[in-house]
Design an enzyme around this catalytic site. Structure first.
Site, PDB file in Angstrom:
ATOM      1  N   GLY A  13      71.366  80.967  -4.922  1.00  0.00           N
ATOM      2  CA  GLY A  13      71.105  79.524  -5.002  1.00  0.00           C
ATOM      3  C   GLY A  13      72.386  78.715  -5.022  1.00  0.00           C
ATOM      4  N   CYS A 130      72.405  68.708 -16.009  1.00  0.00           N
ATOM      5  CA  CYS A 130      73.650  68.252 -15.370  1.00  0.00           C
ATOM      6  C   CYS A 130      73.970  66.781 -15.667  1.00  0.00           C
ATOM      7  CB  CYS A 130      73.573  68.479 -13.871  1.00  0.00           C
ATOM      8  SG  CYS A 130      72.016  67.972 -13.128  1.00  0.00           S
ATOM      9  N   GLN A 157      71.597  60.370  -8.836  1.00  0.00           N
ATOM     10  CA  GLN A 157      71.754  61.819  -8.792  1.00  0.00           C
ATOM     11  C   GLN A 157      71.641  62.381  -7.372  1.00  0.00           C
ATOM     12  OE1 GLN A 157      69.434  62.062 -12.978  1.00  0.00           O
ATOM     13  NE2 GLN A 157      69.849  64.059 -12.135  1.00  0.00           N
ATOM     14  N   HIS A 245      76.886  63.491  -9.216  1.00  0.00           N
ATOM     15  CA  HIS A 245      76.032  62.434  -9.752  1.00  0.00           C
ATOM     16  C   HIS A 245      76.890  61.267 -10.260  1.00  0.00           C
ATOM     17  CE1 HIS A 245      72.937  65.378  -9.531  1.00  0.00           C
ATOM     18  NE2 HIS A 245      72.800  65.689 -10.808  1.00  0.00           N
TER      19      HIS A 245
HETATM   20  N1  LIG Z   1      71.449  72.124  -8.798  1.00  0.00           N
HETATM   21  C1  LIG Z   1      71.959  71.603  -9.903  1.00  0.00           C
HETATM   22  O1  LIG Z   1      72.741  70.632  -9.875  1.00  0.00           O
HETATM   23  C2  LIG Z   1      71.618  72.189 -11.228  1.00  0.00           C
HETATM   24  C3  LIG Z   1      72.323  71.744 -12.344  1.00  0.00           C
HETATM   25  C4  LIG Z   1      72.013  72.268 -13.600  1.00  0.00           C
HETATM   26  C5  LIG Z   1      71.019  73.221 -13.705  1.00  0.00           C
HETATM   27  N2  LIG Z   1      70.346  73.628 -12.601  1.00  0.00           N
HETATM   28  C6  LIG Z   1      69.298  74.670 -12.764  1.00  0.00           C
HETATM   29  O2  LIG Z   1      69.750  75.857 -12.143  1.00  0.00           O
HETATM   30  C7  LIG Z   1      68.640  76.564 -11.589  1.00  0.00           C
HETATM   31  C8  LIG Z   1      68.888  76.855 -10.103  1.00  0.00           C
HETATM   32  O3  LIG Z   1      69.159  75.664  -9.414  1.00  0.00           O
HETATM   33  P1  LIG Z   1      69.713  75.665  -7.922  1.00  0.00           P
HETATM   34  O4  LIG Z   1      70.035  74.258  -7.651  1.00  0.00           O
HETATM   35  O5  LIG Z   1      70.759  76.707  -7.746  1.00  0.00           O
HETATM   36  O6  LIG Z   1      68.386  76.075  -7.095  1.00  0.00           O
HETATM   37  P2  LIG Z   1      68.278  76.820  -5.685  1.00  0.00           P
HETATM   38  O7  LIG Z   1      69.418  76.502  -4.798  1.00  0.00           O
HETATM   39  O8  LIG Z   1      66.906  76.523  -5.209  1.00  0.00           O
HETATM   40  O9  LIG Z   1      68.352  78.376  -6.075  1.00  0.00           O
HETATM   41  C9  LIG Z   1      67.348  79.004  -6.837  1.00  0.00           C
HETATM   42  C10 LIG Z   1      67.766  80.429  -7.151  1.00  0.00           C
HETATM   43  O10 LIG Z   1      66.775  81.011  -8.021  1.00  0.00           O
HETATM   44  C11 LIG Z   1      66.303  82.234  -7.429  1.00  0.00           C
HETATM   45  N3  LIG Z   1      64.906  82.461  -7.792  1.00  0.00           N
HETATM   46  C12 LIG Z   1      63.868  81.610  -7.576  1.00  0.00           C
HETATM   47  N4  LIG Z   1      62.711  82.183  -8.008  1.00  0.00           N
HETATM   48  C13 LIG Z   1      63.044  83.409  -8.493  1.00  0.00           C
HETATM   49  C14 LIG Z   1      62.301  84.474  -9.064  1.00  0.00           C
HETATM   50  N5  LIG Z   1      60.967  84.409  -9.236  1.00  0.00           N
HETATM   51  N6  LIG Z   1      62.974  85.591  -9.452  1.00  0.00           N
HETATM   52  C15 LIG Z   1      64.306  85.682  -9.279  1.00  0.00           C
HETATM   53  N7  LIG Z   1      65.065  84.707  -8.741  1.00  0.00           N
HETATM   54  C16 LIG Z   1      64.454  83.578  -8.354  1.00  0.00           C
HETATM   55  C17 LIG Z   1      66.473  82.018  -5.949  1.00  0.00           C
HETATM   56  O11 LIG Z   1      66.453  83.261  -5.295  1.00  0.00           O
HETATM   57  P3  LIG Z   1      65.956  83.389  -3.767  1.00  0.00           P
HETATM   58  O12 LIG Z   1      67.090  82.867  -2.912  1.00  0.00           O
HETATM   59  O13 LIG Z   1      65.738  84.843  -3.629  1.00  0.00           O
HETATM   60  O14 LIG Z   1      64.724  82.573  -3.634  1.00  0.00           O
HETATM   61  C18 LIG Z   1      67.836  81.328  -5.907  1.00  0.00           C
HETATM   62  O15 LIG Z   1      68.864  82.263  -6.075  1.00  0.00           O
HETATM   63  C19 LIG Z   1      67.399  75.694 -11.857  1.00  0.00           C
HETATM   64  O16 LIG Z   1      66.814  76.153 -13.073  1.00  0.00           O
HETATM   65  C20 LIG Z   1      67.992  74.315 -12.066  1.00  0.00           C
HETATM   66  O17 LIG Z   1      67.192  73.498 -12.888  1.00  0.00           O
HETATM   67  C21 LIG Z   1      70.623  73.158 -11.366  1.00  0.00           C
END
Ligand SMILES: NC(=O)c1ccc[n+]([C@@H]2O[C@H](COP(=O)([O-])OP(=O)(O)OC[C@H]3O[C@@H](n4cnc5c(N)ncnc54)[C@H](OP(=O)(O)O)[C@@H]3O)[C@@H](O)[C@H]2O)c1
Length: 334
Positions: A13, A130, A157, A245
């Site tokens: 991700g 974040c 954001q 953001h």
């Molecule tokens: N983006 C931000 O700015 C940010 C900031 C703070 C916190 N977060 C938190 O960080 C987390 C990820 O965000 P992201 O932005 O990186 O999202 P993303 O780009 O959509 O990536 C999601 C990741 O989670 C994995 N995943 C999804 N479902 C899964 C499952 N059932 N079992 C194992 N792995 C799974 C995905 O794997 P696959 O590729 O195999 O689907 C991918 O590696 C979320 O909880 C989000 O709230 C994000």
């Protein structure tokens, strides 16, 4: 320090990839890296320290021998796998909102409450939301000087806050517009078109019309800064920016705090870079903050409607300080 076996769940991700980059850039002592994701990603490769490493689908045996497991794979995944990782002997640092308000789980921003990381009864430490992280990094040094009583925050954001699907939505809609085609909202990331638009909608709404992201800012700010009676209000808005953001922050204090004194404090505050010379067009910008570690603060001025209050503009990269960097800093404390 001996090397640590580090698992990254969500390694494919946006946050997970940034996590691998941050561990490498900060020379975190990794003896072995274990990139994990869903079965969709079994066998794909990610880069770590110049090498291609194979991603595996998370399973019951994934955390054997792991010292630190950094999770960024959503709340449900975290609820399922954090107890498994802890039972295997790992300390979990979780980026999702699953554990943040659990009283037995510390919610840590290393510039503010590093000592909380050591009171981790469940073996899990939560990384805050974040938008909350960048606000409290800017506000806490001012709180220590003058005592915060009220904050109002309007967020701007970026789409990377919604993960890969947010980036895809803005990219696809912008290309369609540039080609002169109808801009279609696919509905995977947002209920409306995001390109050339603003969405006052981040997370589901409650019966009062307050969004989940807005509640995160209220509750998490209080918990991190240890100010349970802090009054917090605001609105969270998704904007068509790829990364970083922005936040319009109004802060009211018990004691008087001049803009000049606030600038002096923030000039040396940990994790903050002051960009405050608006007459010369100097103020924080998302394109400057993107891919950088700091929380940028500027446009500091007297609030024209409240006593003992300042207004300011705060910008930071949601994938760095808002997620990966903060998590790696927590791992460094441990
Ligand atoms: N983006 C931000 O700015 C940010 C900031 C703070 C916190 N977060 C938190 O960080 C987390 C990820 O965000 P992201 O932005 O990186 O999202 P993303 O780009 O959509 O990536 C999601 C990741 O989670 C994995 N995943 C999804 N479902 C899964 C499952 N059932 N079992 C194992 N792995 C799974 C995905 O794997 P696959 O590729 O195999 O689907 C991918 O590696 C979320 O909880 C989000 O709230 C994000």
């Amino acid at each position: 320090m001996n090397g640590k076996k580090v698992a990254v769940l969500g390694a494919t991700g946006l946050v997970g990839r940034e996590m691998l980059k941050t561990l490498e850039q900060r020379k975190f002592p990794v003896s072995e890296i274990v990139p994990l994701a869903s079965p969709r990603s079994e066998g794909i490769k990610v880069k770590f320290c110049g090498e291609e490493v194979t991603v595996h689908a998370v399973n019951e045996n994934s955390f054997k021998g792991v010292d630190v497991a950094i999770f960024s794979a959503g709340g449900k995944t975290s609820k399922q796998w954090a107890p498994v990782a802890v039972a295997s002997g790992a300390t979990v640092i979780d980026n999702s909102s699953a554990w943040r308000m659990d009283p037995d789980v510390p919610l840590v921003v290393p510039e503010i409450n590093p000592e909380d990381a050591h009171g981790c009864k469940k073996g899990i430490i939560a990384n805050p939301n974040c938008a909350t992280i960048q606000a409290v990094v800017a506000l806490y040094p001012l709180h220590k000087e003058a005592g915060l009583v009220y904050i109002n925050i309007s967020t701007y954001q970026s789409v990377s806050g919604t993960g890969k699907k947010g980036l895809d939505a803005l990219t696809n809609e912008s290309f369609a517009w540039a080609r002169g085609e109808d801009v279609k909202c696919e509905g995977k990331a947002y209920p409306h078109q995001i390109a050339f638009n603003l969405l006052p909608h981040i997370g589901p709404f409650d019966d009062e019309g307050i969004s989940e992201e807005e509640w995160k800012m209220v509750n998490e700010s209080r918990k991190i800064m240890h100010i349970p009676d802090l009054r917090v209000s605001g609105i969270t808005v998704r904007v068509p920016v790829f990364r970083a953001h922005g936040e319009s922050v109004t802060a009211q204090f018990k004691n008087e705090l001049t803009p000049q004194r606030a600038r002096e404090i923030l000039k040396t505050a940990p994790g903050v870079i002051l960009r405050d010379d608006p007459k010369n067009n100097i103020y924080p910008l998302p394109i400057e903050a993107a891919d950088n570690d700091a929380v940028y603060v500027g446009r500091i001025r007297r609030d024209t409607g409240l006593n003992n209050a300042l207004a300011m503009w705060v910008v930071s990269d949601n994938l760095r300080k808002g997620a990966a960097l903060n998590a790696v800093q927590i791992a460094e404390i441990l």
